[in-house]
Design an enzyme around this catalytic site. Structure first.
Site, PDB file in Angstrom:
ATOM      1  N   GLY A   1     -22.246  -1.959  -8.180  1.00 49.13           N
ATOM      2  CA  GLY A   1     -23.141  -2.345  -7.101  1.00 49.13           C
ATOM      3  C   GLY A   1     -24.594  -2.079  -7.440  1.00 49.13           C
TER       4      GLY A   1
ATOM      5  N   TYR B   1      -3.720  -0.288  -3.662  1.00 46.88           N
ATOM      6  CA  TYR B   1      -4.943  -0.824  -4.263  1.00 46.88           C
ATOM      7  C   TYR B   1      -4.746  -2.293  -4.622  1.00 46.88           C
ATOM      8  CZ  TYR B   1      -8.793  -1.590  -7.516  1.00 46.88           C
ATOM      9  OH  TYR B   1      -9.900  -2.102  -8.156  1.00 46.88           O
TER      10      TYR B   1
ATOM     11  N   SER C   1     -10.209  -7.561  -8.437  1.00 47.60           N
ATOM     12  CA  SER C   1      -9.845  -6.770  -9.611  1.00 47.60           C
ATOM     13  C   SER C   1      -8.646  -7.413 -10.293  1.00 47.60           C
ATOM     14  CB  SER C   1      -9.483  -5.342  -9.180  1.00 47.60           C
ATOM     15  OG  SER C   1      -8.835  -4.629 -10.216  1.00 47.60           O
TER      16      SER C   1
ATOM     17  N   GLY D   1     -22.083  -0.911  -1.432  1.00 46.36           N
ATOM     18  CA  GLY D   1     -21.805   0.028  -2.513  1.00 46.36           C
ATOM     19  C   GLY D   1     -22.826  -0.043  -3.624  1.00 46.36           C
ATOM     20  N   ALA D   2     -24.090  -0.194  -3.241  1.00 46.45           N
ATOM     21  CA  ALA D   2     -25.135  -0.471  -4.235  1.00 46.45           C
ATOM     22  C   ALA D   2     -25.780   0.777  -4.813  1.00 46.45           C
ATOM     23  CB  ALA D   2     -26.220  -1.351  -3.609  1.00 46.45           C
ATOM     24  N   ASN D   3     -25.273   1.956  -4.499  1.00 47.08           N
ATOM     25  CA  ASN D   3     -25.931   3.175  -4.977  1.00 47.08           C
ATOM     26  C   ASN D   3     -25.467   3.596  -6.369  1.00 47.08           C
ATOM     27  OD1 ASN D   3     -23.503   3.924  -3.248  1.00 47.08           O
ATOM     28  ND2 ASN D   3     -23.826   5.836  -4.362  1.00 47.08           N
ATOM     29  N   THR D   4     -24.349   3.039  -6.840  1.00 42.84           N
ATOM     30  CA  THR D   4     -23.830   3.469  -8.131  1.00 42.84           C
ATOM     31  C   THR D   4     -23.015   2.354  -8.772  1.00 42.84           C
ATOM     32  OG1 THR D   4     -22.601   5.247  -9.260  1.00 42.84           O
ATOM     33  CG2 THR D   4     -21.653   4.408  -7.227  1.00 42.84           C
ATOM     34  N   GLY D   5     -22.736   2.492 -10.055  1.00 42.57           N
ATOM     35  CA  GLY D   5     -21.809   1.607 -10.746  1.00 42.57           C
ATOM     36  C   GLY D   5     -22.165   0.140 -10.681  1.00 42.57           C
TER      37      GLY D   5
END
Length: 310
Positions: free
Chosen positions: A30, A180, A153, A24-28
């Site tokens: 990550g 979640y 989380s 998940g390194a493309n945004t936020g």
């Protein structure tokens, strides 16, 4: 561990010669995690679902840190076929992996299933990462001082009664918030059980949580929660760069111990300096951890190259 009153990316030791895989390194979170590691010299594999967004992230990292070494890898954690393909490709390109950071996730989604029929949040956040880690673990074990960092989380506390083994996929009763919470509880229980299995190796398992971070992850929240979040953002949350600090400290601080859990030290662990924090009583249920591990192996078909311990 550093006793400094604050911990920032400037405290990250030199990562030259090390390989990090960040999901998940493309945004936020990550993206910020990957960018900070690349800026310190690591070769970072951006494991992303959307290659176009991943390529944009890689360009931004290279612009902010000239000479940064980044690579793209397609990974859809909601598909075990994609997880296996990604692991095969990474294994073919890397004999060792120093840091595996299980960051990607979905949050508060309406009731949906993965390609393999699992409840989407549990299947993506836990089972996808369980399989991915297991398939790469021999490469991680081959790197001295390596770490597996899994992002949980504060929402793990939503699952107050633990893992719902009698309705694991939410088929009888589905709550997007409850599902979640269960997936994030599973992330912690996975970390604690993995750490027990890693004893005697040169690898440790650590967990982290970002606190209240202003990222895209909350886009599927129910309307009331989104309204409350909008009010709370200026007061309680921090930006993605701040939210990434617990993961970065868990991954790089020389004093980190296996089985520790990092989060912000501010009010309700929503923002602040990354420190060791506590997790719920349910997360420390050893019998449940072992049961979850066995079920996860059965559901994913992935067996780990480290034995169970007594």
């Amino acid at each position: 561990m550093s006793t400094s009153p604050s911990w920032t990316p400037s405290d990250i030791p030199d990562q030259t010669g090390r390989t990090a895989v960040v999901t998940g390194a493309n945004t936020g979170l990550g993206y910020e995690t990957a960018a900070a590691l690349a800026a310190k010299g690591a070769h970072v594999v951006l494991a992303v679902r959307n290659l176009d967004k991943g390529a944009d992230a890689a360009r931004r990292i290279e612009q902010s840190a000239p000479g940064a070494s980044v690579a793209l890898q397609k990974l859809d954690l909601s598909s075990l076929a994609s997880v296996r393909a990604a692991a095969d490709q990474i294994r073919a390109q890397h004999d060792t992996i120093d840091l595996l950071i299980n960051n990607a996730g979905v949050m508060f989604t309406p009731k949906q299933t993965t390609a393999d029929g699992f409840e989407l949040q549990f299947g993506t956040n836990h089972l996808g990462h369980f399989a991915f880690t297991g398939l790469l673990l021999d490469r991680v074990l081959a790197a001295p001082g390596s770490r597996v960092v899994t992002v949980s989380s504060v929402g793990h506390r939503f699952a107050r009664n633990g893992i719902r083994f009698d309705d694991l996929q939410g088929e009888r009763d589905y709550s997007r918030v409850g599902a979640y919470g269960q997936s994030k509880l599973a992330n912690l229980m996975f970390t604690y059980e993995l750490q027990r299995r890693l004893r005697g190796t040169g690898t440790i398992a650590v967990a982290a949580h970002p606190g209240g971070s202003n990222t895209e992850l909350a886009r599927n929240s129910p309307l009331l929660l989104r309204a409350l979040f909008a009010v709370a953002v200026p007061l309680l949350t921090q930006d993605a760069a701040g939210g990434a600090l617990p993961s970065l400290r868990a991954a790089t601080d020389p004093g980190v111990l296996g089985g520790q859990y990092f989060g912000p030290d501010g009010f309700a662990e929503q923002r602040g300096n990354p420190v060791v924090v506590a997790s719920s009583r349910a997360s420390h249920d050893i019998d449940a951890q072992r049961r979850l591990w066995t079920v996860s192996e059965e559901l994913t078909g992935v067996r780990y190259p480290v034995p169970a311990t007594v």
